[in-house]
Design a protein around this motif. Structure first.
Motif, PDB file in Angstrom:
ATOM      1  N   SER A  31       0.844  -1.199   0.000  1.00 28.02           N
ATOM      2  CA  SER A  31       0.000   0.000   0.000  1.00 28.02           C
ATOM      3  C   SER A  31       0.879   1.248   0.000  1.00 28.02           C
ATOM      4  CB  SER A  31      -0.907   0.031   1.238  1.00 28.02           C
ATOM      5  OG  SER A  31      -1.840  -1.024   1.207  1.00 28.02           O
ATOM      6  N   VAL A  32       0.485   2.222  -0.825  1.00 30.91           N
ATOM      7  CA  VAL A  32       1.236   3.475  -0.930  1.00 30.91           C
ATOM      8  C   VAL A  32       0.290   4.636  -0.714  1.00 30.91           C
ATOM      9  CG1 VAL A  32       2.624   4.952  -2.435  1.00 30.91           C
ATOM     10  CG2 VAL A  32       2.914   2.464  -2.519  1.00 30.91           C
ATOM     11  N   LEU A  33       0.653   5.499   0.253  1.00 35.69           N
ATOM     12  CA  LEU A  33      -0.097   6.710   0.540  1.00 35.69           C
ATOM     13  C   LEU A  33       0.809   7.886   0.218  1.00 35.69           C
ATOM     14  CD1 LEU A  33      -1.141   4.378   2.545  1.00 35.69           C
ATOM     15  CD2 LEU A  33      -2.307   6.252   3.671  1.00 35.69           C
ATOM     16  N   ALA A  34       0.355   8.733  -0.690  1.00 34.56           N
ATOM     17  CA  ALA A  34       1.129   9.876  -1.171  1.00 34.56           C
ATOM     18  C   ALA A  34       0.557  11.144  -0.558  1.00 34.56           C
ATOM     19  CB  ALA A  34       1.073   9.927  -2.701  1.00 34.56           C
ATOM     20  N   LEU A  35       1.322  11.784   0.330  1.00 33.24           N
ATOM     21  CA  LEU A  35       0.858  12.958   1.063  1.00 33.24           C
ATOM     22  C   LEU A  35       1.440  14.236   0.476  1.00 33.24           C
ATOM     23  CD1 LEU A  35       0.320  10.626   3.071  1.00 33.24           C
ATOM     24  CD2 LEU A  35       0.983  12.183   4.892  1.00 33.24           C
ATOM     25  N   ASP A  36       0.598  15.256   0.425  1.00 30.06           N
ATOM     26  CA  ASP A  36       1.038  16.587   0.033  1.00 30.06           C
ATOM     27  C   ASP A  36       0.298  17.610   0.871  1.00 30.06           C
ATOM     28  OD1 ASP A  36       3.027  16.852  -2.209  1.00 30.06           O
ATOM     29  OD2 ASP A  36       1.660  15.373  -3.092  1.00 30.06           O
ATOM     30  N   GLY A  37       0.876  18.781   0.960  1.00 30.11           N
ATOM     31  CA  GLY A  37       0.287  19.887   1.714  1.00 30.11           C
ATOM     32  C   GLY A  37       1.401  20.838   2.102  1.00 30.11           C
ATOM     33  N   GLU A  38       1.013  22.050   2.417  1.00 26.10           N
ATOM     34  CA  GLU A  38       2.017  23.057   2.759  1.00 26.10           C
ATOM     35  C   GLU A  38       2.731  22.689   4.057  1.00 26.10           C
ATOM     36  OE1 GLU A  38      -1.602  25.750   4.513  1.00 26.10           O
ATOM     37  OE2 GLU A  38      -1.030  25.805   2.427  1.00 26.10           O
ATOM     38  N   LEU A  39       3.803  23.396   4.333  1.00 28.14           N
ATOM     39  CA  LEU A  39       4.527  23.188   5.584  1.00 28.14           C
ATOM     40  C   LEU A  39       3.581  23.362   6.763  1.00 28.14           C
ATOM     41  CD1 LEU A  39       7.860  25.107   4.893  1.00 28.14           C
ATOM     42  CD2 LEU A  39       7.618  22.651   5.292  1.00 28.14           C
ATOM     43  N   GLY A  40       3.652  22.459   7.716  1.00 22.67           N
ATOM     44  CA  GLY A  40       2.825  22.546   8.907  1.00 22.67           C
ATOM     45  C   GLY A  40       1.389  22.103   8.733  1.00 22.67           C
ATOM     46  N   ALA A  41       1.054  21.520   7.588  1.00 29.61           N
ATOM     47  CA  ALA A  41      -0.326  21.111   7.340  1.00 29.61           C
ATOM     48  C   ALA A  41      -0.718  19.872   8.145  1.00 29.61           C
ATOM     49  CB  ALA A  41      -0.552  20.853   5.848  1.00 29.61           C
ATOM     50  N   GLY A  42       0.267  19.058   8.524  1.00 28.49           N
ATOM     51  CA  GLY A  42      -0.045  17.874   9.312  1.00 28.49           C
ATOM     52  C   GLY A  42       0.349  16.561   8.672  1.00 28.49           C
ATOM     53  N   LYS A  43       1.216  16.611   7.663  1.00 28.48           N
ATOM     54  CA  LYS A  43       1.642  15.383   6.985  1.00 28.48           C
ATOM     55  C   LYS A  43       2.343  14.419   7.950  1.00 28.48           C
ATOM     56  CE  LYS A  43       3.963  17.796   3.988  1.00 28.48           C
ATOM     57  NZ  LYS A  43       3.543  19.132   4.459  1.00 28.48           N
ATOM     58  N   THR A  44       3.272  14.943   8.722  1.00 31.50           N
ATOM     59  CA  THR A  44       4.013  14.085   9.641  1.00 31.50           C
ATOM     60  C   THR A  44       3.109  13.586  10.758  1.00 31.50           C
ATOM     61  OG1 THR A  44       6.110  15.151   9.099  1.00 31.50           O
ATOM     62  CG2 THR A  44       6.016  13.928  11.179  1.00 31.50           C
ATOM     63  N   LEU A 125      -3.330  11.917  -0.553  1.00 36.01           N
ATOM     64  CA  LEU A 125      -3.945  12.740   0.486  1.00 36.01           C
ATOM     65  C   LEU A 125      -3.378  14.140   0.370  1.00 36.01           C
ATOM     66  CD1 LEU A 125      -3.399   9.721   1.819  1.00 36.01           C
ATOM     67  CD2 LEU A 125      -4.551  10.800   3.730  1.00 36.01           C
ATOM     68  N   ARG A 126      -4.243  15.104   0.172  1.00 37.36           N
ATOM     69  CA  ARG A 126      -3.850  16.508   0.104  1.00 37.36           C
ATOM     70  C   ARG A 126      -4.391  17.177   1.354  1.00 37.36           C
ATOM     71  NH1 ARG A 126      -0.294  20.183  -1.640  1.00 37.36           N
ATOM     72  NH2 ARG A 126      -1.260  22.206  -1.721  1.00 37.36           N
ATOM     73  N   ILE A 127      -3.496  17.599   2.245  1.00 38.30           N
ATOM     74  CA  ILE A 127      -3.876  18.162   3.534  1.00 38.30           C
ATOM     75  C   ILE A 127      -3.717  19.680   3.462  1.00 38.30           C
ATOM     76  CG2 ILE A 127      -3.450  18.140   6.011  1.00 38.30           C
ATOM     77  CD1 ILE A 127      -2.112  15.375   5.624  1.00 38.30           C
ATOM     78  N   ALA A 128      -4.763  20.390   3.866  1.00 33.62           N
ATOM     79  CA  ALA A 128      -4.726  21.856   3.828  1.00 33.62           C
ATOM     80  C   ALA A 128      -5.227  22.417   5.153  1.00 33.62           C
ATOM     81  CB  ALA A 128      -5.597  22.381   2.680  1.00 33.62           C
ATOM     82  N   HIS A 129      -4.642  23.544   5.558  1.00 33.96           N
ATOM     83  CA  HIS A 129      -5.133  24.269   6.727  1.00 33.96           C
ATOM     84  C   HIS A 129      -6.547  24.741   6.441  1.00 33.96           C
ATOM     85  CE1 HIS A 129      -1.359  24.558   8.961  1.00 33.96           C
ATOM     86  NE2 HIS A 129      -0.753  24.762   7.802  1.00 33.96           N
ATOM     87  N   ALA A 130      -7.400  24.662   7.462  1.00 34.47           N
ATOM     88  CA  ALA A 130      -8.771  25.144   7.317  1.00 34.47           C
ATOM     89  C   ALA A 130      -9.129  26.064   8.477  1.00 34.47           C
ATOM     90  CB  ALA A 130      -9.735  23.958   7.247  1.00 34.47           C
ATOM     91  N   GLY A 131      -8.104  26.704   9.056  1.00 29.69           N
ATOM     92  CA  GLY A 131      -8.315  27.624  10.167  1.00 29.69           C
ATOM     93  C   GLY A 131      -8.077  26.962  11.506  1.00 29.69           C
ATOM     94  N   ASP A 132      -7.427  27.671  12.409  1.00 27.76           N
ATOM     95  CA  ASP A 132      -7.106  27.170  13.743  1.00 27.76           C
ATOM     96  C   ASP A 132      -6.445  25.788  13.637  1.00 27.76           C
ATOM     97  OD1 ASP A 132      -8.147  29.489  14.989  1.00 27.76           O
ATOM     98  OD2 ASP A 132     -10.170  28.646  14.873  1.00 27.76           O
ATOM     99  N   ASP A 133      -6.994  24.810  14.350  1.00 31.39           N
ATOM    100  CA  ASP A 133      -6.434  23.455  14.310  1.00 31.39           C
ATOM    101  C   ASP A 133      -7.134  22.569  13.284  1.00 31.39           C
ATOM    102  OD1 ASP A 133      -4.579  24.016  16.278  1.00 31.39           O
ATOM    103  OD2 ASP A 133      -5.911  23.386  17.907  1.00 31.39           O
ATOM    104  N   ARG A 134      -8.010  23.145  12.502  1.00 33.05           N
ATOM    105  CA  ARG A 134      -8.771  22.355  11.533  1.00 33.05           C
ATOM    106  C   ARG A 134      -7.960  22.116  10.262  1.00 33.05           C
ATOM    107  NH1 ARG A 134     -12.812  26.437  12.216  1.00 33.05           N
ATOM    108  NH2 ARG A 134     -12.458  26.723  10.019  1.00 33.05           N
ATOM    109  N   ARG A 135      -8.231  20.959   9.648  1.00 32.56           N
ATOM    110  CA  ARG A 135      -7.600  20.603   8.391  1.00 32.56           C
ATOM    111  C   ARG A 135      -8.672  20.052   7.455  1.00 32.56           C
ATOM    112  NH1 ARG A 135      -4.284  22.834  11.047  1.00 32.56           N
ATOM    113  NH2 ARG A 135      -2.128  22.238  11.420  1.00 32.56           N
ATOM    114  N   SER A 136      -8.443  20.241   6.183  1.00 30.63           N
ATOM    115  CA  SER A 136      -9.262  19.632   5.152  1.00 30.63           C
ATOM    116  C   SER A 136      -8.362  18.630   4.430  1.00 30.63           C
ATOM    117  CB  SER A 136      -9.771  20.697   4.179  1.00 30.63           C
ATOM    118  OG  SER A 136     -10.487  20.093   3.138  1.00 30.63           O
ATOM    119  N   ILE A 137      -8.814  17.403   4.327  1.00 29.82           N
ATOM    120  CA  ILE A 137      -8.014  16.366   3.668  1.00 29.82           C
ATOM    121  C   ILE A 137      -8.795  15.825   2.484  1.00 29.82           C
ATOM    122  CG2 ILE A 137      -6.818  14.166   3.911  1.00 29.82           C
ATOM    123  CD1 ILE A 137      -6.552  14.717   6.893  1.00 29.82           C
ATOM    124  N   ARG A 138      -8.252  16.009   1.305  1.00 22.99           N
ATOM    125  CA  ARG A 138      -8.842  15.439   0.083  1.00 22.99           C
ATOM    126  C   ARG A 138      -8.127  14.123  -0.198  1.00 22.99           C
ATOM    127  NH1 ARG A 138      -7.345  18.742  -4.249  1.00 22.99           N
ATOM    128  NH2 ARG A 138      -5.785  17.199  -4.772  1.00 22.99           N
TER     129      ARG A 138
END
Length: 161
Positions: A31-44, A125-138
């Motif tokens: 299984s391969v999960l490919a993560l993207d998102g800006e710095l600090g988005a929550g990938k790690t 998985l594309r992780i984006a900030h959605a304000g405060d501690d919220r994230r949107s993950i596509r």
């Protein structure tokens, strides 16, 4: 190729852990999960939660300078990559296929940087900030197995259609 997409709105770290647990339950060897998102988005943080769900007991941290870290999980090995600092040509020399088609689950942070080297079937998985501690993950399942993951997530609730 079959694809499917859904989106999660993550309101807390606990939500991230729950999503990672659901994905870990679907994962198997290769299984391969490919993560993207800006710095600090929550990938790690997502990678840490997935590793824990696979039974990794070691501290999982970003492999930014080592590129690849291998961990033994209770169920499957966990391969954690961070390709932010390397080029596609450099990545090609690392023998990534041994991980992508190996006996464990591979997570690639900054995956779009080596897109030509990724397996044709994968979960993006594309992780984006959605304000405060919220994230949107596509989440986009590319290939029948991963499109099936998306359908399973939808049936389990919490994902947008």
């Amino acid at each position: 190729m079959t694809t499917a997409t859904t989106r999660y709105e993550i309101g807390s770290e606990a939500d991230t852990v729950r999503l990672a647990q659901r994905l870990a339950a679907l994962a198997d060897a290769g299984s391969v999960l490919a993560l993207d998102g800006e710095l600090g988005a929550g990938k790690t943080r997502f990678s840490q939660a997935l590793a824990a769900a696979l039974g990794v007991t070691e501290l999982v941290n970003s492999p930014t300078f080592t590129i690849i870290k291998e961990y033994e999980g209770a169920t499957l090995p966990f391969y954690h990559m961070d390709v932010y600092r390397i080029s596609t040509a450099e990545a090609d020399e690392l023998g990534l296929d041994d991980y992508f088609y190996g006996s464990g689950v591979t997570v690639v942070e900054w995956a779009s940087r080596i897109e030509p080297l990724l397996p044709p079937e994968r979960l993006e998985l594309r992780i984006a900030h959605a304000g405060d501690d919220r994230r949107s993950i596509r989440l986009t399942g590319i290939g029948a197995p991963y499109a099936g993951w998306i359908e399973t997530l939808r049936q389990g609730g919490g994902a947008e259609q």
